[in-house]
Write an enzyme that holds these catalytic residues in place. Structure first.
Site, PDB file in Angstrom:
ATOM      1  N   HIS A 185     -15.300   3.398 -15.273  1.00 42.26           N
ATOM      2  CA  HIS A 185     -15.134   2.656 -14.026  1.00 42.26           C
ATOM      3  C   HIS A 185     -16.386   1.850 -13.677  1.00 42.26           C
ATOM      4  O   HIS A 185     -16.352   0.993 -12.788  1.00 42.26           O
ATOM      5  CB  HIS A 185     -14.797   3.647 -12.900  1.00 42.26           C
ATOM      6  CG  HIS A 185     -14.346   3.021 -11.628  1.00 42.26           C
ATOM      7  ND1 HIS A 185     -15.096   3.027 -10.474  1.00 42.26           N
ATOM      8  CD2 HIS A 185     -13.200   2.362 -11.319  1.00 42.26           C
ATOM      9  CE1 HIS A 185     -14.445   2.409  -9.506  1.00 42.26           C
ATOM     10  NE2 HIS A 185     -13.289   1.994  -9.988  1.00 42.26           N
ATOM     11  N   ARG A 218     -10.714  -3.938 -14.347  1.00 35.72           N
ATOM     12  CA  ARG A 218      -9.637  -4.860 -13.957  1.00 35.72           C
ATOM     13  C   ARG A 218     -10.189  -6.274 -14.094  1.00 35.72           C
ATOM     14  O   ARG A 218     -11.201  -6.605 -13.486  1.00 35.72           O
ATOM     15  CB  ARG A 218      -9.183  -4.624 -12.510  1.00 35.72           C
ATOM     16  CG  ARG A 218      -8.656  -3.228 -12.218  1.00 35.72           C
ATOM     17  CD  ARG A 218      -8.098  -3.161 -10.800  1.00 35.72           C
ATOM     18  NE  ARG A 218      -7.942  -1.800 -10.346  1.00 35.72           N
ATOM     19  CZ  ARG A 218      -6.885  -1.022 -10.618  1.00 35.72           C
ATOM     20  NH1 ARG A 218      -5.905  -1.509 -11.356  1.00 35.72           N
ATOM     21  NH2 ARG A 218      -6.816   0.203 -10.151  1.00 35.72           N
ATOM     22  N   TYR A 237     -12.487  -9.346  -1.719  1.00 35.54           N
ATOM     23  CA  TYR A 237     -13.171  -8.058  -1.650  1.00 35.54           C
ATOM     24  C   TYR A 237     -14.659  -8.292  -1.409  1.00 35.54           C
ATOM     25  O   TYR A 237     -15.266  -9.147  -2.046  1.00 35.54           O
ATOM     26  CB  TYR A 237     -13.029  -7.275  -2.955  1.00 35.54           C
ATOM     27  CG  TYR A 237     -11.674  -6.688  -3.252  1.00 35.54           C
ATOM     28  CD1 TYR A 237     -10.517  -7.165  -2.638  1.00 35.54           C
ATOM     29  CD2 TYR A 237     -11.543  -5.654  -4.163  1.00 35.54           C
ATOM     30  CE1 TYR A 237      -9.281  -6.624  -2.934  1.00 35.54           C
ATOM     31  CE2 TYR A 237     -10.304  -5.102  -4.466  1.00 35.54           C
ATOM     32  CZ  TYR A 237      -9.179  -5.594  -3.849  1.00 35.54           C
ATOM     33  OH  TYR A 237      -7.946  -5.056  -4.139  1.00 35.54           O
ATOM     34  N   ASN A 276       0.827  -1.209   0.000  1.00 42.78           N
ATOM     35  CA  ASN A 276       0.000   0.000   0.000  1.00 42.78           C
ATOM     36  C   ASN A 276       0.857   1.253   0.000  1.00 42.78           C
ATOM     37  O   ASN A 276       0.620   2.206  -0.750  1.00 42.78           O
ATOM     38  CB  ASN A 276      -0.899   0.035   1.246  1.00 42.78           C
ATOM     39  CG  ASN A 276      -2.086  -0.901   1.165  1.00 42.78           C
ATOM     40  OD1 ASN A 276      -2.368  -1.469   0.115  1.00 42.78           O
ATOM     41  ND2 ASN A 276      -2.784  -1.062   2.275  1.00 42.78           N
ATOM     42  N   ARG A 299      -5.075   1.943 -13.235  1.00 47.80           N
ATOM     43  CA  ARG A 299      -3.701   2.074 -12.757  1.00 47.80           C
ATOM     44  C   ARG A 299      -3.073   0.739 -12.377  1.00 47.80           C
ATOM     45  O   ARG A 299      -3.647  -0.057 -11.651  1.00 47.80           O
ATOM     46  CB  ARG A 299      -3.662   3.037 -11.563  1.00 47.80           C
ATOM     47  CG  ARG A 299      -2.254   3.332 -11.070  1.00 47.80           C
ATOM     48  CD  ARG A 299      -2.273   4.412 -10.024  1.00 47.80           C
ATOM     49  NE  ARG A 299      -2.671   5.686 -10.577  1.00 47.80           N
ATOM     50  CZ  ARG A 299      -3.438   6.568  -9.945  1.00 47.80           C
ATOM     51  NH1 ARG A 299      -3.925   6.295  -8.758  1.00 47.80           N
ATOM     52  NH2 ARG A 299      -3.734   7.723 -10.512  1.00 47.80           N
TER      53      ARG A 299
END
EC number: 2.7.4.1
Length: 739
Positions: free
Chosen positions: A459, A399, A492, A68, A429
């Protein structure tokens, strides 16, 4: 964009008090974004000290705090350095210039780095007690020494290349996240001193594990022995420099500016990104990590040759590259990890023999990942690819991961002759390179690949399937709060909403036309899209709660997201607090809103949950004239966080939840359980610090862990008729501190 309520005086008008009554004269009504992020990473790091977690899971949290921090340096700090160098003095939301922010960040970095090393030393001792050993300078037993030396000579020595640092040899390029060793040597023949650099190839693992049979031969038992590649090279460096005496050595690591900026007038986006990815590897040095006892002369050479001016120089007496500990955390020791968890496959889909379209056609479904399997999403696309009645598939891909079943299903659909459109976001990114590869593979299969807008990221997570049924067509949609990524879907927490609602289908089609053909959607029936009207809808809902509170009706706002940084949203929430609206915010990461300030935010509480799973779903709920939670509440799921970039510079989707069962699940199961959690939660204090929610609940109640609750209880939407309604324990707001 609407005017800020702070600027136009709505706060004092609504609440009858000065908006800054609880703030000192020099205090900002906002927290700094970058310092708030560092607070988030401190909470991640705190989990490495959580003795309730198995040992290797604690090590994993330590490594996550390292990765991170690396990304933060390469993107956020690099951006501030660039602004400072260009003389840009645009202040942050709390009024700090880039230079002031850099100074504050560097103070925190030294503290954070020192804490990481202290935790590593503690965990290293604990690992040794559990028979997992990490060898650096200490001696190893003869069998391990012989194996390591042989491994070095046969596997490492042929790969590494020493290079003298002198006028005859140009200074070698050190790539982003590159590690290297500097050796100070004396030639035995003439006593001349020189400095040699050995760059550690990125293809090598960070650690070497001695085979079990080698350690077992000496100990008669099991146990694992690891050694870092850097330590291995240092240990046997004499074989690399015959004829020299090694006077000293030191390890270093470089982080570079890794942000990618694309000019709006770029003519070929793919070619531009390929070039930009190459430039990223050669970006400006942002951080240099050094061993504490690094040779001063060698350090001077390094600083000069790398052009370290604005970079943060971190010296440590411990491990360089904390993120590399993820390799050790993967050690096959189930006794030192969380109990294995297998996600449920929704019973409602099973009742239709796995036929996703039949199940969705009967009733909308929402899937709660990772507690329910991501395979449902993959099967939705696979079935669409194989179904002869499906004529078209459209999907956004932000992604997708390196091994994506979704990508393969889209390829199969195109090869089967279906019309397939994929919106591949090149600006995701650190996934730009992977997405370029997927785009090429999709195009070769006949998929129509669209890269979306040059200056906006796409997104939103949307998949749309058009199926011929009888004499007409029906559209099936998937809307997600997370990515189409099979690996992250296991860790997640996200929501996948499946529907055959014609209005949502028509809106999804308009959204795709917006991205692929720049056709701005008109007369949307259900969906709100950023940057068109998503912000306006959030504002409208907050303003409605303000009106209800002022009229004496119940008013409340519950929000769950990853970050809140947008000044307009924060000011609207301040106005709502001042009007008497009760606001509960679940914000995992950055939060620039200051809760609990008199005259500003006394009716706002902010909680962050850090636990086994990464809280990632975005849910926005508004009381809508009835006490929360209630069937009357307006509930939305979204791909968007409450950040300016999401609301103004990305294509995002905000989806209303109208089906009663799904509404109950999202509001009274998912949101409420997060609010009730006491074991993984942190309160945000008015001064910007965070404190753990007490495990023993107020009023003597039992501790509550929302992750454990979801792991052990079926969802309301996916449970099907096979499970009784009573199989899902009813949560009550009175149960926890979030009353």
């Amino acid at each position: 964009m609407s005017t800020s309520p702070i600027e136009n005086g709505e706060l004092s008008e609504a609440g009858g008090a000065s908006p800054f009554a609880g703030l000192g004269p020099d205090e900002s009504p906002y927290f700094n974004r970058e310092l708030s992020w560092l607070q988030f990473n401190q909470r991640v790091l705190a989990e490495a000290c959580n003795e309730a977690y198995p040992l290797l899971e604690r090590l994993r949290f330590l490594s996550i705090s390292g990765s991170n921090l690396d990304e933060f340096m390469m993107i956020r700090v690099a951006g501030l350095v660039g602004q400072a160098q260009r003389g840009i003095e645009r202040p942050s939301i709390d009024g700090l210039s880039p230079t002031q922010q850099l100074a504050a960040i560097r103070d925190k970095l030294a503290e954070l780095s020192a804490r990481q090393q202290r935790i590593w030393r503690t965990l290293r001792d604990a690992l040794a007690s559990a028979d997992i050993h990490v060898a650096d300078e200490q001696r190893v037993k003869p069998a391990a020494h012989n194996w390591l030396k042989s491994f070095f000579l046969e596997e490492i020595l042929p790969i590494i290349t020493p290079q003298a640092l002198d006028p005859a040899h140009p200074f070698p390029f050190v790539q982003n996240e590159g590690m290297g060793l500097l050796f100070t040597l004396t030639r035995d023949a003439d006593k001349e001193q020189l400095i040699e650099m050995v760059l550690i190839p990125s293809a090598l693992p960070r650690f070497v594990r001695v085979p079990d049979e080698v350690t077992a031969a000496e100990t008669g038992g099991g146990g694992a022995l690891y050694i870092s590649i850097a330590s291995l090279i240092q240990r046997y460096a004499a074989a690399l420099f015959p004829g020299f005496t090694i006077q000293g050595d030191g390890l270093f690591r470089v982080l570079r500016d890794s942000d990618i900026e694309i000019e709006e007038e770029a003519e070929d986006l793919v070619r531009t990104f390929r070039s930009a990815i190459q430039r990223r590897r050669r970006g400006q040095v942002i951080q240099l990590e050094l061993e504490e006892d690094f040779d001063p002369a060698a350090e001077d050479v390094l600083l000069e040759q790398l052009g370290v001016h604005e970079a943060a120089v971190i010296k440590t007496d411990g491990m360089i590259g904390i993120d590399g500990l993820a390799e050790i955390a993967s050690e096959d020791r189930p006794d030192l990890k969380f109990d294995a968890y297998s996600p449920r496959f929704p019973e409602r889909v099973r009742e239709h023999d796995g036929d996703a379209f039949s199940a969705i056609r009967e009733k909308d479904i929402i899937i709660h990942h990772p507690y329910e399997s991501f395979e449902v999403v993959v099967d939705f696309i696979r079935q669409a690819a194989a179904d002869p009645d499906v004529v078209a598939i459209k999907q956004t891909l932000y992604r997708a991961g390196s091994q994506s079943a979704v990508i393969n299903a889209l390829i199969e659909a195109a090869e089967a002759g279906k019309s397939v459109t994929a919106v591949v976001e090149l600006k995701a990114r650190f996934d730009e390179e992977q997405n370029l590869k997927w785009a090429s593979k999709l195009e070769r299969a006949g998929v129509q690949v669209i890269y979306g807008f040059t200056d906006w990221k796409t997104h939103a997570k949307v998949a749309m399937v058009v199926r011929r049924e009888g004499s007409s067509f029906r559209t099936y949609c998937h809307f997600g709060t997370g990515n189409y990524h099979p690996v992250t879907a296991k860790i997640y927490t996200d929501l996948s909403f499946f529907t055959a609602d014609p209005k949502l289908g028509r809106d999804a089609a308009k959204m795709f036309n917006f991205v692929t053909g720049y056709v701005e959607p008109h007369a949307l029936e259900r969906i709100h899209i950023a940057p068109i009207d998503l912000r306006k809808e959030i504002y409208r809902r907050i303003d409605a709660e303000i009106a209800d509170a002022q009229a004496g009706r119940p008013a409340g706002i519950w929000m769950k997201c990853n970050q809140i940084t947008d000044e307009g949203i924060i000011d609207r929430l301040y106005a709502a607090s001042n009007a008497g609206v009760t606001i509960e915010l679940l914000v995992r990461g950055i939060c620039c809103l200051r809760p609990g300030i008199a005259g500003l935010s006394e009716n706002i509480r902010v909680k962050s949950i850090i636990g086994r799973f990464l809280e990632h779903s975005r849910i926005y709920a508004f009381a809508n004239g009835a006490a929360m939670p209630s069937p009357k509440a307006a509930v939305y799921i979204s791909s968007a966080d409450l950040m300016s970039r999401n609301l103004d510079r990305r294509v995002e989707a905000l989806i209303p939840i109208l089906n009663r069962t799904i509404h109950d699940q999202v509001l009274q199961q998912v949101l409420l359980a997060n609010m009730l959690d006491t074991e993984q939660s942190w309160w945000l204090n008015p001064d910007g610090s965070y404190s753990r929610v007490e495990s023993a609940m107020e009023g003597g109640g039992k501790p509550f862990n929302c992750h454990r609750y979801f792991m052990t209880n079926p969802s309301l939407s996916g449970r099907g008729g096979a499970l009784e309604a009573g199989a899902v324990p009813k949560l009550s707001l009175r149960r926890g501190a979030a009353a």
